[in-house]
Design a protein around this motif. Structure first.
Motif, mmCIF file in Angstrom:
data_model
loop_
_atom_site.group_PDB
_atom_site.id
_atom_site.type_symbol
_atom_site.label_atom_id
_atom_site.label_comp_id
_atom_site.label_asym_id
_atom_site.label_seq_id
_atom_site.Cartn_x
_atom_site.Cartn_y
_atom_site.Cartn_z
ATOM 1 N N GLN A 1 -9.213 6.243 5.065
ATOM 2 C CA GLN A 1 -9.291 5.501 3.593
ATOM 3 C C GLN A 1 -8.737 4.104 3.981
ATOM 4 O OE1 GLN A 1 -7.872 7.143 0.158
ATOM 5 N NE2 GLN A 1 -8.420 5.504 -1.147
ATOM 6 N N LEU A 2 -7.429 4.050 4.597
ATOM 7 C CA LEU A 2 -6.830 2.714 4.901
ATOM 8 C C LEU A 2 -7.601 1.976 5.843
ATOM 9 C CD1 LEU A 2 -4.279 1.169 5.132
ATOM 10 C CD2 LEU A 2 -3.484 2.722 7.062
ATOM 11 N N GLN A 3 -8.198 2.392 6.972
ATOM 12 C CA GLN A 3 -8.837 1.712 7.583
ATOM 13 C C GLN A 3 -10.142 1.146 6.940
ATOM 14 O OE1 GLN A 3 -9.759 3.831 11.338
ATOM 15 N NE2 GLN A 3 -10.089 1.946 12.390
ATOM 16 N N GLN A 4 -10.799 1.436 5.975
ATOM 17 C CA GLN A 4 -11.822 1.268 4.965
ATOM 18 C C GLN A 4 -11.381 -0.102 4.404
ATOM 19 O OE1 GLN A 4 -13.496 4.718 3.309
ATOM 20 N NE2 GLN A 4 -14.504 5.457 5.010
ATOM 21 N N LEU A 5 -10.186 0.233 3.869
ATOM 22 C CA LEU A 5 -9.581 -0.669 2.643
ATOM 23 C C LEU A 5 -9.056 -2.065 3.459
ATOM 24 C CD1 LEU A 5 -8.258 -1.563 -0.065
ATOM 25 C CD2 LEU A 5 -6.350 -0.280 0.892
ATOM 26 N N LEU A 6 -8.488 -2.180 4.712
ATOM 27 C CA LEU A 6 -8.029 -3.241 5.347
ATOM 28 C C LEU A 6 -9.047 -4.303 5.150
ATOM 29 C CD1 LEU A 6 -5.816 -1.729 8.231
ATOM 30 C CD2 LEU A 6 -4.930 -2.347 6.102
ATOM 31 N N PRO A 7 -10.217 -4.289 5.903
ATOM 32 C CA PRO A 7 -10.954 -5.381 5.890
ATOM 33 C C PRO A 7 -11.476 -6.050 4.711
ATOM 34 C CG PRO A 7 -11.868 -3.527 7.099
ATOM 35 C CD PRO A 7 -10.978 -3.081 6.730
ATOM 36 N N THR A 8 -11.318 -5.344 3.436
ATOM 37 C CA THR A 8 -11.426 -5.933 2.221
ATOM 38 C C THR A 8 -10.220 -6.470 1.701
ATOM 39 O OG1 THR A 8 -10.873 -4.013 1.158
ATOM 40 C CG2 THR A 8 -12.637 -3.867 1.767
ATOM 41 N N ILE B 1 1.093 -1.187 0.148
ATOM 42 C CA ILE B 1 -0.073 -0.111 -0.015
ATOM 43 C C ILE B 1 0.970 1.022 0.089
ATOM 44 C CG2 ILE B 1 -1.732 1.272 1.333
ATOM 45 C CD1 ILE B 1 -2.846 -1.353 2.323
ATOM 46 N N ALA B 2 0.603 2.100 -1.070
ATOM 47 C CA ALA B 2 1.277 3.416 -1.088
ATOM 48 C C ALA B 2 0.720 4.459 -0.398
ATOM 49 C CB ALA B 2 1.763 3.745 -2.402
ATOM 50 N N VAL B 3 1.419 5.396 0.425
ATOM 51 C CA VAL B 3 0.566 6.048 1.395
ATOM 52 C C VAL B 3 0.679 7.809 0.714
ATOM 53 C CG1 VAL B 3 0.500 5.102 3.396
ATOM 54 C CG2 VAL B 3 2.310 6.642 2.890
ATOM 55 N N ALA B 4 -0.341 8.249 0.436
ATOM 56 C CA ALA B 4 -0.142 9.688 -0.165
ATOM 57 C C ALA B 4 0.332 10.789 0.910
ATOM 58 C CB ALA B 4 -1.276 9.971 -1.024
ATOM 59 N N TRP B 5 0.332 10.555 1.713
ATOM 60 C CA TRP B 5 0.854 11.707 2.747
ATOM 61 C C TRP B 5 2.386 11.862 3.331
ATOM 62 C CZ3 TRP B 5 -2.699 7.714 4.458
ATOM 63 C CH2 TRP B 5 -1.905 6.803 5.369
ATOM 64 N N GLN C 1 3.365 1.219 -8.816
ATOM 65 C CA GLN C 1 2.645 -0.182 -9.071
ATOM 66 C C GLN C 1 2.453 -0.839 -7.734
ATOM 67 O OE1 GLN C 1 5.066 -2.000 -12.085
ATOM 68 N NE2 GLN C 1 3.492 -1.218 -13.717
ATOM 69 N N ALA C 2 2.124 -0.053 -6.743
ATOM 70 C CA ALA C 2 1.629 -0.681 -5.364
ATOM 71 C C ALA C 2 0.265 -1.402 -5.632
ATOM 72 C CB ALA C 2 1.408 0.388 -4.332
ATOM 73 N N ASP C 3 -0.286 -2.253 -4.695
ATOM 74 C CA ASP C 3 -1.324 -3.037 -5.055
ATOM 75 C C ASP C 3 -2.532 -1.990 -4.752
ATOM 76 O OD1 ASP C 3 -0.589 -5.745 -5.553
ATOM 77 O OD2 ASP C 3 0.304 -5.723 -3.281
ATOM 78 N N HIS C 4 -2.213 -0.788 -3.812
ATOM 79 C CA HIS C 4 -3.438 -0.129 -3.474
ATOM 80 C C HIS C 4 -2.615 1.261 -2.933
ATOM 81 C CE1 HIS C 4 -6.345 -3.364 -3.044
ATOM 82 N NE2 HIS C 4 -5.179 -3.742 -2.378
ATOM 83 N N LEU C 5 -3.298 2.257 -3.091
ATOM 84 C CA LEU C 5 -3.130 3.672 -2.889
ATOM 85 C C LEU C 5 -4.048 4.235 -1.942
ATOM 86 C CD1 LEU C 5 -1.385 6.440 -3.264
ATOM 87 C CD2 LEU C 5 -2.825 6.668 -5.316
ATOM 88 N N VAL C 6 -3.595 4.828 -0.866
ATOM 89 C CA VAL C 6 -4.575 5.552 0.212
ATOM 90 C C VAL C 6 -4.233 6.943 0.434
ATOM 91 C CG1 VAL C 6 -5.347 3.333 1.272
ATOM 92 C CG2 VAL C 6 -2.945 4.694 2.073
ATOM 93 N N HIS C 7 -5.125 7.898 0.588
ATOM 94 C CA HIS C 7 -4.642 9.307 0.753
ATOM 95 C C HIS C 7 -4.848 9.786 2.177
ATOM 96 C CE1 HIS C 7 -5.226 8.791 -3.800
ATOM 97 N NE2 HIS C 7 -4.511 10.092 -3.766
ATOM 98 N N THR C 8 -5.750 8.975 2.794
ATOM 99 C CA THR C 8 -5.980 9.237 4.416
ATOM 100 C C THR C 8 -6.084 8.184 5.184
ATOM 101 O OG1 THR C 8 -8.360 8.911 4.226
ATOM 102 C CG2 THR C 8 -7.659 11.216 3.653
ATOM 103 N N THR C 9 -5.555 8.156 6.658
ATOM 104 C CA THR C 9 -5.733 6.983 7.316
ATOM 105 C C THR C 9 -7.227 6.364 7.469
ATOM 106 O OG1 THR C 9 -6.043 8.299 9.347
ATOM 107 C CG2 THR C 9 -3.830 7.531 8.800
#
Length: 221
Positions: free
Chosen positions: A212-219, A185-189, A202-210
């Motif tokens: 967003q990260l918290q929403q992504l993890l369970p998936t 996961i690449a972080v945009a901050w 080419q990270a598997d995922h990109l997040v802009h906020t924590t």
């Protein structure tokens, strides 16, 4: 398949360490009769490490006597800042609650960084965090982007790499995670000076906020 562990890069991913580097580097410039640099200019260079910051502030190249002397001065001053308890480094917003969630759900977490152990270890008490694994270049033969440090952290956490996530703000973090067979996961901050370099990593995922990260993890698992 269950998520077993989450690993973080330190500077620019989990922790905002830029305020310390800005203060140290600009104090050095003033003492060397130079004007302070804009904070944003230094911030964008932090993930490049101490050598890149010294190069930014004073020019020169590693191996040159003047450069190496300035590098040692920079590291000494930074160490004094960290060891004295005067560090202004803080967790990025939202990580207090996210790390508490990991603990509540039994998800191990750790830090894999290219910051020398003497500095990384000294920062932990001031941040009030206790990672179950803290792997630094001192602990491996090859630092990131080699996967060795990430695999060592998985051993310490008793986690399978394929059930582990690695987050970072630099291309070498994503390469290391990929080489270790982790979800990346690449972080945009984080700290980078290009307008939008993250998609090229080419990270598997990109997040802009924590959040967003918290929403992504369970998936992910």
């Amino acid at each position: 398949m269950n998520l077993e562990a989450v690993l973080f890069d330190l500077d620019g991913t989990l922790v905002d360490t830029a305020p310390d580097f800005i203060a140290v580097l600009n104090a050095m410039r003033v003492d060397h009769q130079q004007d302070p640099l804009p904070e944003s200019t230094i911030r964008n260079t932090v993930s490049g490490g101490a050598r890149e910051m010294v190069k930014l502030a004073f020019g020169g190249q590693p191996g040159e006597p003047k450069f190496d002397h300035l590098l040692q001065e920079f590291l000494q001053r930074y160490g004094d800042c960290v060891y004295s308890g005067q560090s202004k480094s803080v967790l990025f917003p939202g990580f207090d609650s996210l790390l508490a969630t990991f603990s509540a759900q039994g998800i191990a977490w750790g830090i894999v960084t290219n910051k020398p152990a003497r500095f990384a270890e000294a920062l932990m008490p001031s941040l009030n965090i206790t990672p179950a694994s803290l792997v630094c270049p001192d602990h491996v033969r090859e630092p990131k982007p080699a996967p060795e440090a990430l695999l060592l952290a998985c051993q310490q956490l008793q986690a399978e790499p394929c059930r582990t996530i690695y987050l970072g703000d630099h291309e070498r973090d994503i390469v290391a995670g990929r080489n270790a067979n982790m979800v990346t996961i690449a972080v945009a901050w984080g700290y980078f000076d290009e307008p939008d370099p993250l998609t090229a990593w080419q990270a598997d995922h990109l997040v802009h906020t924590t959040q967003q990260l918290q929403q992504l993890l369970p998936t992910l698992f």
